[in-house]
Design an enzyme around this catalytic site. Structure first.
Site, short mmCIF file in Angstrom:
data_model
loop_
_atom_site.label_atom_id
_atom_site.label_comp_id
_atom_site.label_asym_id
_atom_site.label_seq_id
_atom_site.Cartn_x
_atom_site.Cartn_y
_atom_site.Cartn_z
CG ASN A 35 44.36 33.31 46.24
OD1 ASN A 35 43.64 33.04 45.27
ND2 ASN A 35 45.68 33.30 46.18
CB CYS A 50 45.84 26.50 34.44
SG CYS A 50 45.81 28.25 34.65
CB THR A 68 49.95 31.03 45.31
OG1 THR A 68 49.12 30.37 44.35
CG2 THR A 68 49.62 32.50 45.33
N GLY A 101 52.33 41.53 45.24
CA GLY A 101 51.00 40.92 45.22
C GLY A 101 50.21 41.20 46.47
#
Ligand SMILES: Cc1cc2nc3c(=O)[nH]c(=O)nc-3n(C[C@H](O)[C@H](O)[C@H](O)COP(=O)(O)O)c2cc1C
Length: 312
Positions: free
Chosen positions: A74, A135, A199, A271
Site C-alpha cells: 500500500n 515518517c 509495514t 490490519g
C-alpha cells in the site's frame, strides 16, 4: 460452565484496561465508524484511528494498493481529514461507542507531532495516543524518526511532554538494525507501550508498462507474508523493555493471535485482514475466548507466561 464466564479476556496496557487484546490497526479501519454497521465495535478491545496529521492530507496518487503473494502493498500517502476535522466531526460520534479509541498521530517534524497531540488533549473520548514514527523527518533530510535512537528519543520526549492526559504508545518501524535499541530509546523517553510494527518498505513493477504498480512508486508490505519477521521483532523487543508491547503484522487467525501473545505481546492489532473480511476482528475475539477455554487457560497472560517459561 460456559466459556463466556470462565475466560477473562481483559488485558492491561499500562494503566489502560482493555476488554480483550484484539484491536483494529491504524489505516485499515478508517475512523472506526465505517465498520459500525458491519460489526459490534463494543466487542473489540479497541481500535486505532487512521493516522492524524496537523493539516488534512489528500494522499498518494492511484493505484494505492497492490496484492502480492501472501500480502499486499500500500501507498496511501497518509491521507486523512486532519486532526481538527477529526475532533469536530468524528469524535462526537465515536464518544457514543463503548470501546477504547486510540488516536494514531504522525508528522514530518517534531512540531507537527506536538501540535496534533495538543489539539487532541483538548478533546474528550480517546483512550490513548499511538505515535507513528515511520515518517520521514523533513528537517533531517528525510531520515525516518523511527530508525535512529536519538531521533526517536527526541520525538517521543516531545510528545510525552504534550501528552499529559493519556497513555502514549509508540509504533515502531520494522526497518531497523536493532529493535532492542530503538525500543529502549522510546521507553527511556517516556513511552507507555510499544506497537511492533509498521509495514516493510517494498515495491512491485509491471515490466510490460515499465511502471511501478503503485502511484507512489514504493509502498509498504503487510499481511501474512510479514508475520514471521515481525513476530521475531516482538520477541526481541520484549527482551529489551519492561513496558507492554502490542504486536501486529499478518494476523488472520486465532493461531496468529496466540503466536504474538506467546512471544510477548500484551495485545495485538489486526490490519490487512480487515480488507478481505471486515468482521475478522470480532471473529478473532470470539475465537480467542474459545481457544483459551479449550486450552484450559483462563487469562490471556497465561499464554505468554507458559511460552516464556519454556523459551526464556
Ligand atoms: C492501507 C494501509 C494503511 C495504513 N495506514 C497506517 C497509518 O495511517 N498509520 C500507521 O501507523 N500504520 C498504518 N498502516 C500499517 C498498519 O497499521 C499495520 O502496522 C501493518 O499493515 C501491518 O499489519 P497487517 O499485516 O496486519 O496489516 C497501514 C496499513 C495499510 C495496509
Amino acid at each position: 460452565m460456559t466459556s463466556a464466564v470462565a475466560v477473562d479476556l481483559h488485558v492491561s496496557i499500562g494503566a489502560l484496561r482493555l476488554r480483550n487484546p484484539i484491536l483494529a490497526a491504524s489505516g485499515t479501519f478508517g475512523y472506526g465508524l465505517e465498520f459500525a454497521h458491519l460489526i459490534d465495535l463494543n466487542r473489540l478491545g479497541g481500535f486505532v484511528t487512521k493516522g492524524l496529521s496537523r493539516e488534512p492530507i489528500e494522499g498518494a496518487p492511484a493505484p494505492r494498493l497492490y496484492p502480492t503473494p501472501s500480502g499486499m502493498l500500500n501507498a496511501v500517502g497518509l491521507q486523512n481529514v486532519g486532526v481538527r476535522a477529526f475532533v469536530a466531526e468524528k469524535l462526537p460520534v465515536l464518544r457514543k461507542i463503548d470501546t477504547a479509541v486510540i488516536a494514531n498521530v504522525f508528522g514530518y517534524s517534531l512540531e507537527d507531532y506536538v501540535e496534533v497531540i495538543r489539539v487532541l488533549e483538548d478533546a474528550e473520548g480517546l483512550a490513548a495516543y499511538e505515535l507513528n514514527v515511520s515518517c520521514p523527518n523533513v528537517k533531517k533530510g528525510g531520515m525516518q524518526f523511527g530508525s535512529d535512537p536519538a531521533l526517536i528519543a527526541e520525538v517521543v520526549g516531545a510528545a510525552r511532554k504534550a501528552a499529559t492526559k493519556r497513555p502514549l504508545w509508540v509504533k515502531l518501524s520494522p526497518l531497523v538494525t536493532d529493535i532492542g535499541l530503538i525500543a529502549r530509546a522510546a521507553e527511556g523517553a517516556g513511552a507507555d507501550a510499544l506497537t511492533v510494527a509498521n509495514t516493510y518498505p517494498a515495491m512491485a513493477v509491471n515490466v510490460r508498462t515499465q511502471k511501478s504498480r503503485l502511484g507512489n512508486q514504493t509502498g509498504g508490505l503487510s499481511g501474512p507474508a510479514i508475520k514471521p519477521i515481525t513476530l521475531r521483532l516482538v520477541w526481541e523487543a520484549r527482551k529489551a523493555v519492561r513496558i507492554p508491547i502490542i504486536g501486529l503484522g499478518g494476523i488472520e487467525t486465532v493461531e496468529d493471535v496466540l503466536e504474538y501473545l506467546a512471544v510477548g505481546g500484551s495485545a495485538v492489532q489486526v490490519g490487512t485482514a480487515s480488507f478481505t473480511d471486515p468482521r475478522v476482528s470480532q471473529r478473532l475475539v470470539e475465537g480467542l475466548e474459545k481457544a483459551l477455554f479449550e486450552a484450559k487457560m483462563f487469562t490471556v497472560n497465561e499464554i505468554r507466561d507458559k511460552f516464556i517459561a519454556e523459551n526464556g
